[in-house]
Design a protein around this motif. Structure first.
Motif, mmCIF file in Angstrom:
data_model
loop_
_atom_site.group_PDB
_atom_site.id
_atom_site.type_symbol
_atom_site.label_atom_id
_atom_site.label_comp_id
_atom_site.label_asym_id
_atom_site.label_seq_id
_atom_site.Cartn_x
_atom_site.Cartn_y
_atom_site.Cartn_z
ATOM 1 N N ALA A 94 2.317 9.320 7.768
ATOM 2 C CA ALA A 94 2.478 7.900 8.064
ATOM 3 C C ALA A 94 3.526 7.715 9.146
ATOM 4 O O ALA A 94 4.413 8.561 9.319
ATOM 5 C CB ALA A 94 2.879 7.133 6.808
ATOM 6 N N SER A 129 0.826 -1.194 0.000
ATOM 7 C CA SER A 129 0.000 0.000 0.000
ATOM 8 C C SER A 129 0.866 1.252 0.000
ATOM 9 O O SER A 129 0.426 2.325 0.370
ATOM 10 C CB SER A 129 -0.912 0.007 1.236
ATOM 11 N N GLN A 146 -3.006 2.868 7.866
ATOM 12 C CA GLN A 146 -1.686 3.094 7.290
ATOM 13 C C GLN A 146 -1.300 4.576 7.252
ATOM 14 O O GLN A 146 -0.126 4.916 7.319
ATOM 15 C CB GLN A 146 -1.648 2.546 5.859
ATOM 16 N N GLY A 196 -5.305 0.364 4.937
ATOM 17 C CA GLY A 196 -4.690 -0.363 3.839
ATOM 18 C C GLY A 196 -5.373 -1.694 3.608
ATOM 19 O O GLY A 196 -6.342 -2.043 4.295
#
Length: 286
Positions: free
Chosen positions: A114, A89, A223, A217
């Motif tokens: 992230a 991903s 994610q 994800g």
């Protein structure tokens, strides 16, 4: 009536079938190189595939979830089935279509964050067109306790990871509104999971307001955090804050599906809830 891809499977050894198969693969490759998405016309011009053929192949790919199409921008991007095949991903430096949509709808800066090791960083960004903009860039690290994006990621992270990160966290005070107590932060993370988004109101930077929503994800874990941030002077009304929150949540849901997430999106606050939430936050801000 069979689709073009069905025809390929039935006559894969034929010249026509092989050509369709190769064109379908070339479209998928092209879209992988443009995560911001491409329109039908752009794909046609890039690959020189006749536009009618291009449309038929995209329709077949869309039917089987190999490509997805934004209802707002009308751009095609890789779909959930393709991403599951890839087993990843990962986001590139180019902005995914959902992020671009959020920025276009709100007129504000939209970015993805992230977890990278023990830090949260910005991995993709679409800047606002306003003269007064936020200073955020790709690769910039965001404080775990003071940024809506970072707190959203912490809220859905594995408990052992959260415990380790919080045990060594420096609760730096950036503004009078910054959370400075670990127990208050833990309570705040629980609230994020309850409502499905986080808001940062002059807690990291004075006169900056931001809302962040979780992006899942294909493995069903969160994610990224999709964040829309604006100068406080542009979001002083409840209706504006509700509209931006709805845009961020919608973009996060759209991106989750595009990244292969097939689970239940547990929290989808309705407009009445958002109205009450933002009215209360404006009262507290005084």
């Amino acid at each position: 009536m069979s689709t073009d891809l069905d025809d390929v499977s039935q006559s894969g050894e034929s010249t026509g079938g092989s050509r369709l198969l190769l064109r379908g693969l070339s479209i998928l490759t092209c879209l992988s190189e443009h995560p911001e998405g491409l329109t039908l016309q752009q794909i046609h011009e890039t690959l020189r595939i006749p536009i009618g053929t291009c449309h038929r192949i995209l329709s077949a790919l869309h039917e089987h979830d190999f490509v997805a199409r934004s209802e707002v921008t009308r751009r095609f991007e890789l779909g959930a089935a393709t991403r599951r095949l890839g087993g990843s991903s990962e986001i590139t430096k180019s902005a995914p279509a959902a992020l671009t949509t959020a920025a276009d709808e709100t007129g504000e800066t939209a970015f993805l964050a992230a977890l990278r090791g023990d830090a949260v960083e910005c991995v993709s960004l679409v800047e606002s067109k306003h003269n007064l903009r936020l200073f955020v860039k790709r690769g910039q690290q965001l404080p775990l306790h003071a940024a809506a994006s970072a707190r959203t990621l912490l809220a859905y992270a594995k408990p052992k990871l959260v415990e380790r990160l919080l045990s060594s966290l420096s609760m730096t005070s950036f503004t009078p509104g910054t959370i400075r107590d670990v127990n208050k932060l833990i309570d705040h993370l629980a609230e994020i999971r309850e409502r499905g988004f986080d808001v940062c109101d002059s807690e990291l930077d004075r006169n900056v307001w931001a809302v962040a929503a979780p992006v899942y994800g294909f493995d069903n874990s969160v994610q990224w955090a999709l964040t829309v941030a604006a100068a406080e002077s542009r979001v002083r009304s409840v209706d504006t804050r509700v509209a931006i929150t709805q845009s961020a949540l919608s973009a996060a849901r759209s991106m989750s599906r595009a990244m292969g997430f097939e689970g239940e999106l547990r929290t989808r606050p309705d407009e009445q809830y958002l109205q009450a939430f933002h009215e209360a936050s404006l009262v507290r801000a005084g």
